[in-house]
Every structure is written in C-alpha cells, then in structure tokens.
Design a protein around this motif. Structure first.
Motif, short mmCIF file in Angstrom:
data_model
loop_
_atom_site.label_atom_id
_atom_site.label_comp_id
_atom_site.label_asym_id
_atom_site.label_seq_id
_atom_site.Cartn_x
_atom_site.Cartn_y
_atom_site.Cartn_z
N SER A 18 3.03 -37.00 88.05
CA SER A 18 3.61 -35.52 87.66
C SER A 18 4.96 -35.09 88.22
O SER A 18 5.76 -34.44 87.69
CB SER A 18 2.44 -34.91 87.59
OG SER A 18 1.26 -35.19 86.95
N LEU A 19 4.66 -35.21 89.52
CA LEU A 19 6.07 -34.67 90.53
C LEU A 19 7.05 -35.43 90.01
O LEU A 19 8.23 -34.72 90.19
CB LEU A 19 5.61 -34.75 91.71
CG LEU A 19 6.58 -34.22 92.83
CD1 LEU A 19 7.05 -32.78 92.46
CD2 LEU A 19 6.14 -34.59 94.27
N GLN A 20 7.24 -36.60 89.79
CA GLN A 20 8.39 -37.62 89.39
C GLN A 20 8.83 -37.03 88.31
O GLN A 20 10.00 -37.02 87.92
CB GLN A 20 8.08 -38.92 89.24
CG GLN A 20 8.96 -39.76 89.18
CD GLN A 20 10.44 -39.83 90.29
OE1 GLN A 20 9.94 -39.56 91.45
NE2 GLN A 20 11.41 -39.65 89.73
N ALA A 21 7.96 -36.84 87.20
CA ALA A 21 8.44 -36.52 85.82
C ALA A 21 8.98 -34.87 85.94
O ALA A 21 10.06 -34.85 85.21
CB ALA A 21 6.99 -36.30 85.04
N LEU A 22 8.48 -34.08 86.69
CA LEU A 22 9.11 -32.73 86.78
C LEU A 22 10.31 -32.70 87.60
O LEU A 22 11.10 -32.00 87.27
CB LEU A 22 8.11 -32.00 87.85
CG LEU A 22 6.76 -31.38 86.98
CD1 LEU A 22 6.09 -30.59 87.94
CD2 LEU A 22 7.44 -30.49 85.56
N LEU A 23 10.57 -33.84 88.72
CA LEU A 23 11.82 -33.73 89.21
C LEU A 23 12.99 -34.64 88.29
O LEU A 23 14.14 -33.94 88.19
CB LEU A 23 11.66 -34.92 90.37
CG LEU A 23 10.98 -34.37 91.50
CD1 LEU A 23 10.82 -35.47 92.69
CD2 LEU A 23 12.02 -33.17 92.34
N ASP A 24 12.55 -35.46 87.56
CA ASP A 24 13.43 -35.78 86.35
C ASP A 24 13.80 -34.66 85.30
O ASP A 24 15.05 -34.51 84.92
CB ASP A 24 12.56 -36.92 85.57
CG ASP A 24 13.73 -37.42 84.22
OD1 ASP A 24 14.57 -38.02 84.66
OD2 ASP A 24 13.15 -37.36 83.22
N ILE A 25 12.86 -33.87 84.85
CA ILE A 25 13.00 -32.78 84.07
C ILE A 25 13.98 -31.94 84.64
O ILE A 25 15.04 -31.29 84.28
CB ILE A 25 11.84 -32.07 83.53
CG1 ILE A 25 10.96 -32.86 82.63
CG2 ILE A 25 12.29 -30.81 82.92
CD1 ILE A 25 9.53 -32.33 82.30
#
Length: 421
Positions: free
Chosen positions: A244-251
């Motif tokens: 989830s953290l990686q997804a938020l960083l991508d966003i």
C-alpha cells in the motif's frame, strides 16, 4: 544654497524607473487600419528570442531605421507609410501595424506571418473610423460583425464606441471596430486600441490554462479513484502495508509530475485573467443600443473557463495533500508494525539467550567430568609406583585422587569463565 551631497544610486534604480515608461501607448490618427499579432512557440521552452529580434531587425533595416539596443523589449517607429510597434513579453512577442491604407497593412502583415519565428497565438484587425452619431456607428457594427456573439459598448466617457464578435475571419484574424467622436485625439485612440489588443492577447494566453486543465482531467480522476481505494484500506489489518505504501508513493509521484507541469501554466493563467479584468475595467464601459458589453461577454464565456482552471488547480492541490497525509499515516502504521516485530524479536532473542546459557552450563558440567576423568587417569599413572611402596591399591588411590581432581578442574574452569566475562 549649498549643494547637499547626493548619495549613490542603487544599481537597479534606473531600470526600475525606465520600466514605468516602457511600452508607451501608440498614437493613432483616425481614420486608419491596424493589424496586430502575438507570436509564441508551441512550447514555452522552445522560444527563440534571438530569432524574434532578428525579424524586427530585418523589418527596421528594410526601412532604413536604427535598431534598438540588444536587450530592448520594445520599439516603435515608422516603416514608410506605416507605423510599427514591437514588444517582447515573458511568453510571446507582439507586433502592431497601422496605416491609412488597408492594403499596405495587409501586405506587411503577411510578411510578418511568413517570417515569424513562432506560431500565431492571437491576431486582430482594427477598423478605426470617425463617426458623427450612434446611427452611423450602429450601421457600421451591423455590417462588420456577426450578431450572435457581438459585444459593443461606449468607452472612456462616451468618447468612442467599440465592437467585436470574437470570431476569427477566414484569414484567422479577429475583427474589432473602434468608432471615435470627431474631437477624440490620436493619443486616446491609441489607448483604446492598445487595451483591446491586450484584452484579446491575454484572453488567448489565459485560455491555455483551460487546455492544460482539460488534459489533466482524466489523469486526476484516475489518481483520485486510486487514492480513495488506498485510503479505504488504511484502517484494515489485512494486506501488506509495504504494498500500500508503494502504491501511495506512486500516486504521489504522478501528482507531483502533474503539478510540476501545471504550476507555471496555472499561475500564468491567473495573472492573465487578472490583466484581462483590469483592461476591461479601464475601458469604463457603458451599454450601447442594448448590446452586451465586453465585460458581460467575458463574464458569460471567459469567466467559466477560468473557474474551471482554478477548480482544477485546487483539485490537484487537494489530491496532493491527501496523498501526502495518507502516506504519512501508512508510514506510521508500518513503523508501529516494525516496532512490534522488533519487540517480538528481542523477546525471542532473550529466550534463546537463556536457553544457550543453560546449555552452556550443562556443557561446562560435562566438561568438568570429562577433564576430571582424563586428569584422574594421568594422576593414577604418576601415583601408582608410590602407592605400591606404601601398600595402597590402585582402587583406593583412585578414590582419594578423584575428588581432588574434580574440585581442581571445576575451580579452574570457573576462573577461566570469570576472566572471559
């Protein structure tokens, strides 16, 4: 009176004073024809100021005029029967041509467009005439402009009537009429024309923000949906927090990329919109024959576009802030989870240390037995001859030596362990 000593001037004082007098209003004698163009490359970073200046130099030298200084941002002068006003702005360059014969103005306009270093962002033709009454002005407006989008008004204390339909003609130019009273001088005519061309130029430049806002719309919608989905999972315990953290960083990275591309254009659009509003207010419009004024036209057509740009900028800012806050919350969750895992690991390490210590004590006991066994055997070999002399059997000698050897071995190992620790 004794002259007072004068302090030295600040190095930028002259430049700041000169800026107040830069780009003066043209002086245009009616009746006449005028043509205006704003040139700009497709992308701002591709602008070639040297090519823009080279075009001006060619125009000036063809009329045997002296070019301005290299760092000049404006120039005005006569080119034969015509007048030319050149200005270099932050994002574009503008050229205004006027003269009594429309054919001469058109010929020079075609030459400017053919030799121009950029693309046409805005262009307009002005028909400047003197009128005696409103009936004459109304007849001219009806013949020269489309009625469905016509804007017309009296300006500058009823000294002139202006009209425009904001529809490009087949040649790509907007059409504006400036109809002045017989007593209006060339200075006031020039100010009216200057304000109209600035309204048209800055309106066109401001609308670039709408293009950027529309381009960003689908991406913002997609990122907003993804962000909402990730935020919805923050309170649940299932799923890997690192994913989830990686997804938020991508966003967040995508939002920052959009912000980097849009920041200048959004800021420029706000500035251009403000200039358009100020220039319209400066005209001091009043209604002419029931027609909508320029201010009303902009309120109905231009203002909604600017509100769209403004809303897109706010939307981008809000999404960026939400993504940042969500990332901080998730990082906190990850840190708490790591702290819990570290605590459990320390407890496990303490338990293993206790087990290792107990195993060490067990090994030490076995070591004492093993060492004592071999030491007793060696001692018996040494003491056996003496035992025969005094009449002791080997069994009794082993019984006497063994406790002493065991005690000595144990004491030696304890001393060694104390020195090591």
């Amino acid at each position: 009176m004794t002259d007072m000593p004068r302090p030295a001037d600040h190095p930028h004082r002259a430049a700041t004073v000169d800026e107040l007098h830069a780009r003066p209003f043209p002086s245009i004698e009616a009746p006449t024809h005028a043509w205006f163009v704003a040139l700009r490359p497709e992308r701002r970073i591709e602008r070639d100021r040297a090519a823009e200046r080279a075009q001006l130099d060619r125009l000036i030298q063809g009329a045997c005029q002296t070019p301005p200084e290299e760092d000049a941002t404006h120039w005005s002068g006569r080119l034969g029967p015509l007048n030319l006003k050149w200005e270099s702005h932050t994002e574009f360059v503008t050229i205004l041509i006027w003269g009594p014969e429309e054919s001469d103005v058109t010929a020079l306009a075609q030459r400017v467009l053919a030799d121009g270093p950029g693309l046409r962002m805005a262009s307009a033709r002005f028909r400047i005439r003197r009128i005696e009454d409103d009936a004459e002005a109304l007849a001219i407006i009806r013949s020269d402009h489309a009625p469905d989008s016509l804007a017309a008004s009296r300006v500058l204390d009823n000294s002139a009537v202006i009209a425009g339909d904001f529809r490009p003609a087949p040649d790509g130019d907007m059409r504006f009429s400036v109809l002045v009273r017989p007593d209006v001088g060339p200075g006031r005519v020039g100010r009216i024309v200057q304000r109209l061309l600035e309204i048209e130029t800055y309106r066109a430049m401001a609308m670039l923000g709408l293009v950027r806002a529309r381009e960003m719309g689908p991406a913002l919608s997609d990122l907003g949906t993804r962000l909402a989905q990730e935020v919805a999972t923050l309170g649940t315990s299932d799923g890997a927090a690192e994913v989830s953290l990686q997804a938020l960083l991508d966003i967040s990275a995508r939002l920052e990329q959009l912000a980097t591309r849009a920041t200048f254009r959004m800021s420029a659009t706000a500035a251009y919109e403000r200039i358009v509003t100020i220039r319209i207010d400066a005209l001091n419009e009043t209604r002419f024959e029931g027609r909508q004024t320029f201010g009303e036209f902009m309120m109905r057509r231009f203002d909604p576009a600017m509100r769209t740009v403004e809303a897109t900028g706010h939307r981008l800012t809000r999404l960026t802030d939400r993504a940042r806050r969500a990332g901080e919350l998730l990082r906190t969750r990850v840190e708490v989870e790591l702290s819990r895992q570290n605590r459990e690991l320390l407890v496990s390490m303490d338990r293993r240390s206790d087990e290792a210590l107990r195993l060490q004590h067990t090994v030490e006991g076995l070591s004492v037995v093993a060492i004592s066994y071999y030491a007793t055997s060696l001692a018996l070999y040494v003491a056996a001859p003496f035992g025969k002399e005094i009449g002791l059997s080997k069994t009794w000698m082993a019984a006497g030596i063994t406790p002493l050897v065991v005690l000595g071995t144990w004491a030696a190992l304890r001393a060694v362990r104390r020195r090591l620790h």
